[in-house]
Design a protein around this motif. Structure first.
Motif, short mmCIF file in Angstrom:
data_model
loop_
_atom_site.label_atom_id
_atom_site.label_comp_id
_atom_site.label_asym_id
_atom_site.label_seq_id
_atom_site.Cartn_x
_atom_site.Cartn_y
_atom_site.Cartn_z
N ARG A 60 0.84 -1.20 0.00
CA ARG A 60 0.00 0.00 0.00
C ARG A 60 0.88 1.25 0.00
NH1 ARG A 60 -5.58 -0.42 1.89
NH2 ARG A 60 -6.12 -2.61 2.08
N LEU A 61 1.95 1.23 0.80
CA LEU A 61 2.88 2.36 0.82
C LEU A 61 3.53 2.54 -0.55
CD1 LEU A 61 4.65 2.12 4.29
CD2 LEU A 61 3.17 3.95 3.47
N GLU A 62 3.90 1.45 -1.17
CA GLU A 62 4.53 1.55 -2.50
C GLU A 62 3.52 2.08 -3.52
OE1 GLU A 62 7.09 1.40 -5.80
OE2 GLU A 62 7.37 1.71 -3.64
N ASN A 63 2.29 1.67 -3.44
CA ASN A 63 1.25 2.19 -4.33
C ASN A 63 1.10 3.71 -4.15
OD1 ASN A 63 -0.94 1.89 -6.26
ND2 ASN A 63 -2.33 2.18 -4.53
N MET A 64 1.10 4.14 -2.91
CA MET A 64 1.01 5.58 -2.62
C MET A 64 2.23 6.32 -3.15
SD MET A 64 -0.62 5.46 1.21
CE MET A 64 -0.59 7.23 1.45
N ARG A 65 3.41 5.72 -2.98
CA ARG A 65 4.64 6.36 -3.47
C ARG A 65 4.58 6.53 -4.98
NH1 ARG A 65 8.99 5.77 -6.11
NH2 ARG A 65 8.56 3.60 -6.64
N ALA A 71 1.88 12.03 -9.60
CA ALA A 71 1.18 13.30 -9.37
C ALA A 71 2.16 14.47 -9.36
CB ALA A 71 0.41 13.23 -8.06
N HIS A 72 3.28 14.27 -8.72
CA HIS A 72 4.29 15.33 -8.66
C HIS A 72 4.79 15.69 -10.06
CE1 HIS A 72 7.57 17.81 -7.26
NE2 HIS A 72 8.42 17.05 -7.92
N MET A 73 5.12 14.67 -10.86
CA MET A 73 5.61 14.93 -12.23
C MET A 73 4.55 15.65 -13.06
SD MET A 73 7.88 11.59 -13.26
CE MET A 73 6.73 10.35 -12.74
N VAL A 82 -5.46 15.44 -9.61
CA VAL A 82 -6.45 15.08 -8.60
C VAL A 82 -6.36 13.57 -8.37
CG1 VAL A 82 -8.87 15.18 -7.92
CG2 VAL A 82 -7.92 16.97 -9.40
N VAL A 83 -5.84 13.20 -7.21
CA VAL A 83 -5.62 11.80 -6.87
C VAL A 83 -6.73 11.33 -5.93
CG1 VAL A 83 -4.03 10.13 -5.83
CG2 VAL A 83 -3.12 12.12 -7.07
N SER A 84 -7.38 10.24 -6.28
CA SER A 84 -8.36 9.62 -5.38
C SER A 84 -7.85 8.23 -5.03
CB SER A 84 -9.75 9.57 -6.03
OG SER A 84 -9.70 9.01 -7.31
N LEU A 85 -7.38 8.12 -3.80
CA LEU A 85 -6.70 6.90 -3.34
C LEU A 85 -6.99 6.73 -1.86
CD1 LEU A 85 -4.58 4.93 -4.72
CD2 LEU A 85 -2.84 6.31 -3.60
N ILE A 86 -7.37 5.55 -1.44
CA ILE A 86 -7.73 5.32 -0.04
C ILE A 86 -6.67 5.89 0.90
CG2 ILE A 86 -8.13 3.58 1.75
CD1 ILE A 86 -9.57 1.90 -0.42
N SER A 87 -5.42 5.60 0.67
CA SER A 87 -4.31 6.15 1.48
C SER A 87 -4.56 5.96 2.97
CB SER A 87 -4.10 7.64 1.18
OG SER A 87 -4.17 7.92 -0.18
N PRO A 88 -4.60 4.72 3.44
CA PRO A 88 -5.09 4.46 4.79
C PRO A 88 -4.19 4.88 5.95
CG PRO A 88 -4.30 2.43 3.80
CD PRO A 88 -4.25 3.48 2.74
N SER A 89 -2.89 5.07 5.71
CA SER A 89 -2.00 5.32 6.85
C SER A 89 -1.50 6.76 6.89
CB SER A 89 -0.79 4.38 6.80
OG SER A 89 0.07 4.72 5.75
N ALA A 90 -1.36 7.26 8.12
CA ALA A 90 -0.80 8.60 8.33
C ALA A 90 0.64 8.64 7.81
CB ALA A 90 -0.87 8.96 9.80
N GLN A 91 1.38 7.57 8.02
CA GLN A 91 2.76 7.49 7.55
C GLN A 91 2.81 7.64 6.03
OE1 GLN A 91 4.44 3.57 7.93
NE2 GLN A 91 6.44 4.18 7.16
N GLY A 92 1.95 6.95 5.33
CA GLY A 92 1.91 7.04 3.88
C GLY A 92 1.53 8.42 3.38
N GLN A 94 1.99 11.23 4.94
CA GLN A 94 3.12 12.13 5.19
C GLN A 94 4.19 11.94 4.12
OE1 GLN A 94 3.30 14.68 7.26
NE2 GLN A 94 5.29 15.16 6.37
N MET A 95 4.44 10.69 3.74
CA MET A 95 5.40 10.41 2.68
C MET A 95 4.96 11.11 1.39
SD MET A 95 6.14 6.80 0.72
CE MET A 95 4.40 6.73 0.30
N VAL A 96 3.68 11.02 1.07
CA VAL A 96 3.14 11.66 -0.13
C VAL A 96 3.37 13.16 -0.07
CG1 VAL A 96 0.98 12.23 -1.31
CG2 VAL A 96 1.44 9.87 -0.65
N ARG A 97 3.04 13.77 1.06
CA ARG A 97 3.21 15.22 1.22
C ARG A 97 4.67 15.61 0.97
NH1 ARG A 97 -0.09 19.02 3.61
NH2 ARG A 97 -1.49 17.49 4.53
N GLU A 98 5.60 14.81 1.46
CA GLU A 98 7.03 15.10 1.28
C GLU A 98 7.48 14.87 -0.16
OE1 GLU A 98 8.91 12.74 4.31
OE2 GLU A 98 7.97 13.91 5.91
#
Length: 179
Positions: A60-65, A71-73, A82-92, A94-98
């Motif tokens: 799931r983390l890899e999918n988010m990455r 999205a960044h590119m 506009v990304v619609s993704l469950i993104s269940p974890s706070a850790q994931g 935060q990784m996306v935001r970074e």
């Protein structure tokens, strides 16, 4: 920052919350103004770019990455992504935001009680998960950590997809990310 730069709008929430429907409404509203939009849907990712991944926490983390890099590119090319993704974890999340390194990122929590999401379940995923046919299904066999740091919260029990799109578009305009 110039308004010709893109941005990333990341919709998170459980399955059936309305993320994809709201994303479509945002894309339609922005296209009507002439702004180029790139929708990235979790189901589409799982059918292509992330078809090699399962639903374990690591995958799931890899999918988010992967979604975040895409999205960044796209946003660097001037697209509102506009990304619609469950993104269940706070850790994931935060990784996306970074990973969206230019900072033009808005996390939108599409908040819906699980009972409401289950009643909207056109794909029958909740029923399959409750019957033990789907492992690690978010909200049933795997946790969803509600975000505490989202820029926008949309309660889909009281807000229509078009109203949600209007709120999000207004937010983007207020930031100067779209005109």
């Amino acid at each position: 920052m110039k308004t010709d730069q893109g941005c990333v709008v990341w919709l998170t929430g459980i399955s059936g919350a309305g993320k994809s429907t709201i994303a479509e409404a945002i894309a339609g509203a922005l296209r009507n103004t002439g702004k180029p939009v790139f929708p990235v849907d979790g189901d589409d990712l799982r059918g292509g770019l992330s078809s090699d991944l399962s639903f374990t926490a690591a995958d799931r983390l890899e999918n988010m990455r992967r979604a975040a890099e895409l999205a960044h590119m796209a946003s660097k090319c001037g697209l509102v992504t506009v990304v619609s993704l469950i993104s269940p974890s706070a850790q994931g999340r935060q990784m996306v935001r970074e990973l969206v390194r230019h900072g033009r990122f808005a996390l939108v929590y599409v908040k819906t009680p699980i009972e409401v999401a289950e009643s909207r379940d056109v794909k029958g995923l909740y029923k399959k998960a409750r019957a033990g046919l789907i492992a690690n299904f978010t909200g049933i066999g795997s946790d969803y950590e509600a975000p505490g740091n989202s820029e926008i919260v949309i309660d889909t029990t009281t807000t229509t997809p078009d109203a949600a799109a209007a709120l999000i578009t207004t937010y983007l305009q207020g930031k100067g990310w779209v005109s």
